[in-house]
Design an enzyme around this catalytic site. Structure first.
Site, mmCIF file in Angstrom:
data_model
loop_
_atom_site.group_PDB
_atom_site.id
_atom_site.type_symbol
_atom_site.label_atom_id
_atom_site.label_comp_id
_atom_site.label_asym_id
_atom_site.label_seq_id
_atom_site.Cartn_x
_atom_site.Cartn_y
_atom_site.Cartn_z
ATOM 1 N N PHE A 12 5.208 52.450 -6.510
ATOM 2 C CA PHE A 12 4.357 53.558 -6.932
ATOM 3 C C PHE A 12 3.732 54.269 -5.720
ATOM 4 O O PHE A 12 3.971 55.464 -5.490
ATOM 5 C CB PHE A 12 3.302 52.973 -7.890
ATOM 6 N N ILE A 13 2.971 53.561 -4.924
ATOM 7 C CA ILE A 13 2.254 54.227 -3.822
ATOM 8 C C ILE A 13 3.215 54.566 -2.683
ATOM 9 O O ILE A 13 3.186 55.674 -2.136
ATOM 10 C CB ILE A 13 1.072 53.347 -3.333
ATOM 11 N N ALA A 35 11.395 44.136 -6.311
ATOM 12 C CA ALA A 35 10.688 43.164 -7.164
ATOM 13 C C ALA A 35 9.931 43.907 -8.251
ATOM 14 O O ALA A 35 9.950 43.501 -9.414
ATOM 15 C CB ALA A 35 9.729 42.315 -6.330
ATOM 16 N N THR A 36 9.255 44.972 -7.868
ATOM 17 C CA THR A 36 8.583 45.806 -8.866
ATOM 18 C C THR A 36 8.955 47.273 -8.714
ATOM 19 O O THR A 36 8.747 48.053 -9.637
ATOM 20 C CB THR A 36 7.037 45.682 -8.786
ATOM 21 N N GLY A 37 9.494 47.653 -7.569
ATOM 22 C CA GLY A 37 9.867 49.055 -7.335
ATOM 23 C C GLY A 37 11.158 49.419 -8.043
ATOM 24 O O GLY A 37 11.873 48.545 -8.547
ATOM 25 N N SER A 117 -9.676 46.665 -3.081
ATOM 26 C CA SER A 117 -11.104 46.606 -3.388
ATOM 27 C C SER A 117 -11.467 45.323 -4.115
ATOM 28 O O SER A 117 -12.643 44.968 -4.202
ATOM 29 C CB SER A 117 -11.483 47.784 -4.268
ATOM 30 N N TYR A 140 -4.817 36.892 -5.651
ATOM 31 C CA TYR A 140 -4.398 38.196 -5.111
ATOM 32 C C TYR A 140 -5.411 38.785 -4.125
ATOM 33 O O TYR A 140 -5.048 39.144 -3.000
ATOM 34 C CB TYR A 140 -4.104 39.162 -6.275
ATOM 35 N N VAL A 184 -4.084 49.572 -16.127
ATOM 36 C CA VAL A 184 -4.534 49.908 -17.473
ATOM 37 C C VAL A 184 -4.230 51.361 -17.864
ATOM 38 O O VAL A 184 -3.852 51.631 -19.008
ATOM 39 C CB VAL A 184 -6.032 49.552 -17.640
ATOM 40 N N ASP A 272 -11.344 38.534 -14.202
ATOM 41 C CA ASP A 272 -11.573 39.979 -14.130
ATOM 42 C C ASP A 272 -12.877 40.286 -13.400
ATOM 43 O O ASP A 272 -13.824 39.506 -13.415
ATOM 44 C CB ASP A 272 -11.628 40.553 -15.554
HETATM 45 C C1 UD1 Z 1 -6.318 46.882 -9.948
HETATM 46 C C2 UD1 Z 1 -4.966 46.782 -9.303
HETATM 47 C C3 UD1 Z 1 -4.998 45.819 -8.166
HETATM 48 C C4 UD1 Z 1 -6.067 46.266 -7.198
HETATM 49 C C5 UD1 Z 1 -7.400 46.393 -7.926
HETATM 50 C C6 UD1 Z 1 -8.457 46.954 -7.041
HETATM 51 C C7 UD1 Z 1 -3.181 47.236 -10.914
HETATM 52 C C8 UD1 Z 1 -2.161 46.657 -11.840
HETATM 53 N N1 UD1 Z 1 -3.980 46.347 -10.282
HETATM 54 O O1 UD1 Z 1 -6.717 45.653 -10.544
HETATM 55 O O2 UD1 Z 1 -3.763 45.800 -7.506
HETATM 56 O O3 UD1 Z 1 -6.195 45.350 -6.164
HETATM 57 O O4 UD1 Z 1 -7.254 47.279 -9.009
HETATM 58 O O5 UD1 Z 1 -8.134 48.226 -6.636
HETATM 59 O O6 UD1 Z 1 -3.271 48.436 -10.717
HETATM 60 N N2 UD1 Z 1 -7.425 46.173 -19.311
HETATM 61 C C9 UD1 Z 1 -7.582 46.351 -20.683
HETATM 62 N N3 UD1 Z 1 -6.454 46.515 -21.430
HETATM 63 C C10 UD1 Z 1 -5.198 46.496 -20.905
HETATM 64 C C11 UD1 Z 1 -5.047 46.312 -19.510
HETATM 65 C C12 UD1 Z 1 -6.188 46.139 -18.741
HETATM 66 O O7 UD1 Z 1 -8.700 46.376 -21.194
HETATM 67 O O8 UD1 Z 1 -4.240 46.676 -21.658
HETATM 68 C C13 UD1 Z 1 -8.648 46.014 -18.483
HETATM 69 C C14 UD1 Z 1 -8.652 44.776 -17.608
HETATM 70 O O9 UD1 Z 1 -9.117 43.639 -18.286
HETATM 71 C C15 UD1 Z 1 -9.628 45.238 -16.522
HETATM 72 C C16 UD1 Z 1 -9.369 46.742 -16.401
HETATM 73 O O10 UD1 Z 1 -8.682 47.112 -17.591
HETATM 74 O O11 UD1 Z 1 -10.961 45.025 -16.928
HETATM 75 C C17 UD1 Z 1 -8.531 47.141 -15.212
HETATM 76 O O12 UD1 Z 1 -7.393 46.303 -15.172
HETATM 77 P P1 UD1 Z 1 -6.114 46.650 -14.248
HETATM 78 O O13 UD1 Z 1 -5.658 48.029 -14.497
HETATM 79 O O14 UD1 Z 1 -5.145 45.531 -14.413
HETATM 80 O O15 UD1 Z 1 -6.733 46.689 -12.775
HETATM 81 P P2 UD1 Z 1 -7.562 45.648 -11.899
HETATM 82 O O16 UD1 Z 1 -7.482 44.260 -12.391
HETATM 83 O O17 UD1 Z 1 -8.904 46.282 -11.712
#
Ligand code: UD1
Length: 318
Positions: A12-13, A35-37, A117, A140, A184, A272
């Site tokens: 992606f990035i 792997a993911t790309g 972050s 991670y 998300v 989380d």
């Molecule tokens: C993301 C990044 C990670 C990065 C971090 C800090 C992704 C996949 N991960 O992690 O690489 O290091 O930001 O920049 O981009 N959620 C829901 N429903 C869903 C999916 C997620 O409610 O269907 C919630 C999760 O529980 C969480 C939030 O959305 O509270 C964000 O989750 P996610 O997008 O996976 O990102 P991070 O865990 O913050």
């Protein structure tokens, strides 16, 4: 001609960085193991090497003859690292070490590193400032933080101009929407467009400093060209400096996609982080960074891209 190596170029990035550097007339060499790309993400004109970051020899030869490196290659996702720490460790930490050793042998001047972050953890104190002591929780963020420390070590010990960019929830076109480890926004955008009910893990009042991809690209380009005295060996937040709750994100995405259903609320996700919000003044002062695309415009562009993907997937094959 200046040539850059981008690790994770099919991701992606990495693929957005390749687009931007090629558009500026630079040469781009790219490394990825898929792997993911995705192969389709690699722009035409990239000198592509299919290799794993775990392959130290392949990484070292990819470093030869380039002017600088953007190290985006990683096995992303906090929950993936909780479920299976070893593959994440191998890609994110051993891979970063291999990259640094390859860069050192090749005499590379500057390496920009995709830091996270998530290193700040759940400690009190917002916005997050780079001077805070990191408190990573899941494997991670530990791996990504250890990579930062390696970057800083190579700056101090070998004089390499390493720059760590702590990305805050980057989103946008090409972020994979269909894996259990998807970010998300990508996930929800696809689900809403396909009429599937999205899930909110927890009460939805957790917040993120969601950052559209164009902002991360801009930060990288600025960091590549900044005077060494301003950036070498340093760590910078890359974000928008605004916290948005998951509930608000849901409402905005529903409005843009036209989805009218309510979300399903489930248990919060293990490991989380409750909140995330960046102070972006260090990046502004060191290399003039400022967000170029705001959250809502970023969401619109992401949904637009998802629509084109869904439409393409529905075309008859053959
Ligand atoms: C993301 C990044 C990670 C990065 C971090 C800090 C992704 C996949 N991960 O992690 O690489 O290091 O930001 O920049 O981009 N959620 C829901 N429903 C869903 C999916 C997620 O409610 O269907 C919630 C999760 O529980 C969480 C939030 O959305 O509270 C964000 O989750 P996610 O997008 O996976 O990102 P991070 O865990 O913050």
């Amino acid at each position: 001609m200046t040539t850059y190596l981008i690790t994770g170029v099919a991701g992606f990035i990495g693929s957005h960085l390749a687009d931007a550097l090629l558009a500026q007339g630079h040469g781009v060499r790219g490394l990825d193991n898929f792997a993911t790309g995705k192969r389709g993400n690699i722009p035409a004109g990239v000198d592509f090497i299919e290799a794993d970051l775990a392959n130290a020899d392949a990484v070292a030869s990819a470093c030869l003859g380039v002017d600088a490196i953007l190290h985006e290659g990683a096995l992303p996702s906090v929950p993936r690292s909780v479920k299976e720490p070893r593959p994440s460790h191998n890609a994110n930490l051993d891979g970063t070490f291999n990259l640094l050793e390859g860069a050192r042998a090749a005499g590379i001047r500057r390496v920009i590193y995709a830091a996270s972050s998530s290193a700040y953890g759940n400690q009190p104190g917002f916005p997050r400032v780079e001077t805070m002591t990191p408190q990573p929780i899941a494997p991670y963020p530990v791996q990504k933080l250890a990579g930062e420390l390696y970057m800083q070590s190579y700056a101090r010990v070998y004089g390499m101009e390493t720059v760590c960019l702590r990305y805050f929830n980057i989103f946008g076109p090409r972020q994979a929407p269909d894996s259990p480890y998807s970010g998300v926004i990508a996930k929800w955008a696809l689900q809403m467009l396909e009429g599937q009910q999205p899930t909110i893990q927890g009460d939805g009042e957790q917040g993120r400093d969601f950052t559209y991809i164009a902002n991360a690209v801009s930060a990288n380009l600025l960091a590549l060209n900044a005077p060494a005295g301003n950036v070498a060996g340093r760590v910078f937040n890359v974000a928008c400096g605004e916290r948005i709750s998951l509930n608000d994100t849901y409402r905005l995405l529903a409005k843009i996609t036209g989805y009218t259903g309510a979300p399903v609320y489930t248990e919060p996700r293990a490991g989380d982080i409750r909140n995330s919000l960046a102070d972006i003044s260090a990046a502004r002062e060191a290399f003039g960074y400022a967000p170029v695309v705001n959250f809502e415009t970023g969401l619109e562009r992401t949904v637009e891209w998802c629509r084109t993907q869904s439409a393409a997937a529905e075309l008859p094959r053959g």
